[in-house]
Motif scaffolding. Sequence first.
Motif, short mmCIF file in Angstrom:
data_model
loop_
_atom_site.label_atom_id
_atom_site.label_comp_id
_atom_site.label_asym_id
_atom_site.label_seq_id
_atom_site.Cartn_x
_atom_site.Cartn_y
_atom_site.Cartn_z
N ILE A 274 0.84 -1.20 0.00
CA ILE A 274 0.00 0.00 0.00
C ILE A 274 0.87 1.25 0.00
O ILE A 274 2.06 1.21 0.32
CB ILE A 274 -0.93 0.06 1.23
CG1 ILE A 274 -0.10 0.23 2.52
CG2 ILE A 274 -1.84 -1.14 1.32
CD1 ILE A 274 -0.85 0.89 3.65
N ARG A 275 0.25 2.35 -0.37
CA ARG A 275 0.86 3.68 -0.19
C ARG A 275 -0.28 4.69 -0.06
O ARG A 275 -1.37 4.46 -0.56
CB ARG A 275 1.77 4.03 -1.36
CG ARG A 275 1.06 4.10 -2.71
CD ARG A 275 2.05 4.35 -3.82
NE ARG A 275 1.42 4.17 -5.14
CZ ARG A 275 2.08 4.06 -6.27
NH1 ARG A 275 3.40 4.10 -6.28
NH2 ARG A 275 1.44 3.90 -7.40
N ALA A 276 0.00 5.78 0.60
CA ALA A 276 -1.01 6.84 0.72
C ALA A 276 -1.10 7.59 -0.61
O ALA A 276 -0.16 7.56 -1.41
CB ALA A 276 -0.63 7.79 1.85
N PRO A 277 -2.23 8.24 -0.88
CA PRO A 277 -2.38 8.98 -2.15
C PRO A 277 -1.24 9.96 -2.38
O PRO A 277 -0.76 10.61 -1.44
CB PRO A 277 -3.72 9.70 -1.97
CG PRO A 277 -4.49 8.82 -1.04
CD PRO A 277 -3.46 8.26 -0.08
N GLY A 278 -0.83 10.09 -3.63
CA GLY A 278 0.34 10.90 -3.98
C GLY A 278 0.24 12.37 -3.64
O GLY A 278 1.26 13.03 -3.40
N PHE A 279 -0.98 12.92 -3.59
CA PHE A 279 -1.10 14.36 -3.34
C PHE A 279 -0.66 14.75 -1.93
O PHE A 279 -0.39 15.92 -1.65
CB PHE A 279 -2.54 14.84 -3.60
CG PHE A 279 -3.51 14.60 -2.47
CD1 PHE A 279 -3.72 15.55 -1.49
CD2 PHE A 279 -4.22 13.41 -2.40
CE1 PHE A 279 -4.61 15.33 -0.45
CE2 PHE A 279 -5.12 13.17 -1.37
CZ PHE A 279 -5.31 14.14 -0.39
#
Length: 432
Positions: A274-279
């Motif tokens: 997983i990763r958090a949203p890029g913004f």
Amino acid sequence: MTHRIIIVGGGAGGLELATRLGKTLGKRGTASITLVDANLTHIWKPLLHEVAAGSLNSSEDELNYVAQAKWNHFEFQLGRMSGLDREQKKIQLAATLDEEGRELVPARVLDYDSLVIAVGSTTNDFGTEGAAQHCLFLDTRKQAERFHQQLLNHYLRAHAGQTDVVEKISVAIVGAGATGVELAAELHNAAHELAAYGLDRIKPENMHITLIEAGPRVLPALPERIGGPVHKTLEKLGVTVLTNSAVSEVTADALITSSGQVIPASLKVWAAGIRAPGFLKDIDRLETNRINQLQVLPTLQTTRDENIFAFGDCAACPQVGTDRNVPPRAQAAHQQASLLAKSLKLRIEGKDLPSYKYTDYGSLISLSRFSAVGNLMGNLTGSVMLEGWLARMFYVSLYRMHQVALYGFFRTAMLMLGSKIGRGTEPRLKLH
């Protein structure tokens, strides 16, 4: 002036928090609560693998944010957060476009006194060549429905084909975490259900499912005594499980591992990492980690701004007494939402905020109708291993607890009754 609380993200945690705050601070007029999300409806993310397989009709289990806001004394704003001005305490929302590209809702700015970011996470393909182009992801309802439609299309094409042709379908799932494991079991069940409804040109034994894990075992984040039985059950169901097999490249019709093994697949799902949203990456100088998560204090306030909170998968929260962060799990988001419902009230009153301490209540993995495996943890019982029917009942209860947090006991009971009645008049699998 009324304290303005904005919650960005209507996932399980954000929606629970907005509902709790609306019932308390919003109802009394102590604060104005605004929930922001890019979609009009919510569906519990742990159910998306069932939507993908067709065993859950998402339109029947979705929640409408506008209605939930009316019932629970908060406001809903449709939009996607695109910017942050910490000095002015404002967030920017991007314009929302309709299906034809026309502006539906204009870009706008919202003011806050307390901002809570709960935008969840997306799948991390680790930059693997071809993954973004050729794999499907299960981060949203739309993505899950797209997978289901592609699966169904294979069966419909086969159903209309030549009778002397042996039809097959191959599905490859990258990542043997909870999503990958549960999807593999649901697809095996779907193969039997589709054949039972007459789409039997692809025999159940001719759906080839391969589960690929880079690590040494399935369910690497859970205790090995859970992963072992799950691995054996999957193999009994006919799922090919490949461990120690990192995918290095994805092509239109196959996956290639780092050892050079080629795994043919007509449907490919990436469910690893997983990763958090890029913004969120360094948004207005807030501290983030390598997977874009906002660094937070034990109070769930961001490290560089006490007016901004973050929780759930998009937050890197230190786990007290260890050198690790709180794991990105639904139970953590639920616990943090409960804490923040109290903390924001205390903040308005000018009192000190409590710290969050993660409590692990165990893990449950559903293997469709075939089985479920897990462990429950508590002060009185320690760790209790569950398997089979009992584990399945506890697994279902997790969703019911989420519904109770949103609807209350009476309406949840009515939903359960309606679902039970509806099962007698609907197919067991979504066929469109």
